[in-house]
Design an enzyme around this catalytic site. Structure first.
Site: not given
Ligand code: NAD
Length: 486
Positions: A19-20, A150, A242
């Site tokens: 859901t993130g 990452k 990158h």
């Molecule tokens: P976010 O904060 O939007 O989402 C986090 C997700 O983790 C949510 O679905 C939440 O429910 C879940 N979560 C948190 N704690 C939890 C737990 N204890 N048990 C189960 N689920 C749990 O984060 P995001 O932006 O989607 O990023 C996710 C990962 O990807 C991170 O490591 C981030 O560094 C990496 N990342 C994100 C992006 C980006 O563009 N958003 C880009 C590169 C890397």
């Protein structure tokens, strides 16, 4: 030209953090596109797993909205959005507790004989807990794959610790560390151009190449990621991963075959051949305010911050191929244009038969990652018309959208391609543990150096090409950066 889509074998992909932000913007719309092109068959399932309380129907609605927002207007060649949504399920899971795990185990039990992949789209602090529970609940067999995002550590020690945690439960052959730059079409084309043509490889060395520039410029500021970014900076957020990966692909020796470990062995040798960087060869910057847009420090709500939003550096590789050819790397936020490119600048001809009035000319091979993915090669020709032998540089342009027609528009984006590679079990475009550790081992002393000296980044105007000193970094060597423009 007709594109060939080869369906992958049936799979179950569990997205922890389903859901993130990343799942919503990239992973789920990407899977939908692969479904639409016929690559993800009707038998495969995508299972969202996150903390939010939701049922499968709620998740389908969530995904429908994400697709509407990030992939509006797509027409499905195969199936419909409803057919895709039927492939989705959802489990509320706590990565750190017991809740939801038996439900996930039950759901996975319904899909025997498929490839199982687990995408860890969550904070790295949860990787260990997830890996352990996947084993405790018996839902990761020896063929299962995990995909990690990452940042992979913030220094060598934390990257080693993270590798150690994953290695307790998974073999290296099961771990897919994503660097989405490696999934870009042009990046792979770089290997095709280098190793599929006779034309370039004989010239690909310090005898013929004057220098190489790698630029990844963004127009946005740190946005809503201020708190995270301020602990990281351009060096950790972009350069260590990158730009380093692009450097590896441009500089590596030809691998004996296009096989994951053969390619990654060669990349690792590049990282290990990097010289220490002199402080005078690094320029760090922080963007200033522009109109109603705040400066970096206000943006990250840290008035004392010395984190860089821009970095430029000159690096050298100590090996036979590249000794004497500098690589200039730069990346930053709030710059003039959003553009990423690699420019291989060849040397001038040893002697000009046309005399001084013909001017000085160089061939430049430009590999554009964004926008307008493609390549062009600057070639020197005679300026048309009378008036003697005046020379001019013209590009031999291969913009993919022009060269490949409508098929180019259907080129999968980086995430889609990489997820399909996970299902196929192909690790070529994923970073190996030792590569990540070696990249940090090179980065750590640089960061330690400026922390010890108390170096402060130089302010730069938003919408510019970065700090003045970054321009001077090249001027000093009698060279100049290519303009940052679309
Ligand atoms: P976010 O904060 O939007 O989402 C986090 C997700 O983790 C949510 O679905 C939440 O429910 C879940 N979560 C948190 N704690 C939890 C737990 N204890 N048990 C189960 N689920 C749990 O984060 P995001 O932006 O989607 O990023 C996710 C990962 O990807 C991170 O490591 C981030 O560094 C990496 N990342 C994100 C992006 C980006 O563009 N958003 C880009 C590169 C890397």
């Amino acid at each position: 030209m007709v594109s060939r889509v080869i369906p992958v074998e049936p799979f179950d992909l569990v997205i922890f953090g389903g859901t993130g932000d990343l799942a919503r913007r990239k992973i789920l719309p990407g899977l939908y596109r692969r479904f639409c092109s016929g690559q993800m068959g009707e038998d495969s399932r995508v299972i969202g797993a996150a903390r939010a309380e939701m049922d499968a129907e709620g998740y389908r609605q969530f995904v429908r909205e994400a697709i509407d927002e990030f992939d509006a207007g797509r027409t499905c060649e195969v199936g419909t959005i409803d057919a895709f949504l039927k492939r989705l399920d959802y489990v509320t899971v706590d990565a750190l507790g017991k809740d939801g795990w038996p439900d996930l185990a039950k759901l996975m039990g319904e899909g025997t004989g498929r490839v199982r992949a687990y995408y860890f789209s969550v904070a790295p602090s949860l990787f260990g807990a997830l890996a352990e529970r996947l084993h405790t609940y018996g839902i990761a067999d020896e063929d299962a794959r995990i995909v990690v995002e990452k940042p992979f550590g913030r220094d060598e020690a934390s990257a080693c610790a993270l590798n150690g945690v994953l290695a307790e439960h998974f073999d290296e052959s099961q771990i897919y560390r994503i660097d989405h730059y490696l999934g870009k079409e042009t990046v792979q084309n770089l290997m095709a151009v280098r190793f599929g043509n006779m034309l370039f490889e004989p010239l690909w060395n310090s005898q013929y190449v004057d220098h190489i520039q790698i630029t990844v410029a963004e127009t946005v500021g740190v946005g809503g990621r201020g708190e995270y970014y301020d602990k990281s900076g351009a060096m950790r957020d972009m350069m260590q991963n990158h730009l380093m990966q692009l450097l590896c692909l441009i500089a590596m020796e030809p691998p004996a075959k296009f096989d994951p470990d053969a390619v990654r062995d060669e990349k690792l040798k590049v990282i290990r051949a990097l010289d220490e960087v002199e402080p005078r060869d690094i320029v760090r910057g922080q963007y200033e305010a522009e109109g109603d847009k705040p400066d970096y420090r206000t943006h990250v709500e840290n008035p004392e911050s010395t984190t860089e939003s821009f970095i430029a550096m000159k690096v050298h590789l100590s090996n036979w191929r590249w000794a004497g050819t500098p690589f200039y790397l730069r990346t930053g936020k709030r710059l003039r244009a959003r553009t990423s490119e690699i420019a291989v600048v060849f040397k001038e001809t040893p002697h000009s038969i046309f005399g001084p009035e013909a001017g000085r000319h160089r061939n430049i091979l430009t590999i554009r990652l964004q926008p307008n993915e493609g390549m062009d090669l600057g070639v020197t020709i005679k300026e048309p018309g009378p008036g003697g032998m005046r020379l001019v540089d013209v590009p031999l342009d291969m913009t993919f959208a022009d060269a490949l027609g409508p098929d180019a528009e259907d080129v999968p984006d980086a995430y889609e391609r990489l997820i399909m590679d996970v299902i196929r079990g192909n690790q070529t475009l994923f970073m190996r543990g030792d590569e990540v550790e070696a990249a940090w081992a090179w980065t750590d002393p640089i960061i330690a150096g400026w922390e010890k000296r108390g170096d402060k980044p130089e302010p730069y105007e938003s919408g510019s090409s970065g700090p003045e000193d970054a321009l001077a970094l090249m001027h000093r060597d009698g060279r100049r950066w290519r303009e940052i423009r679309i």
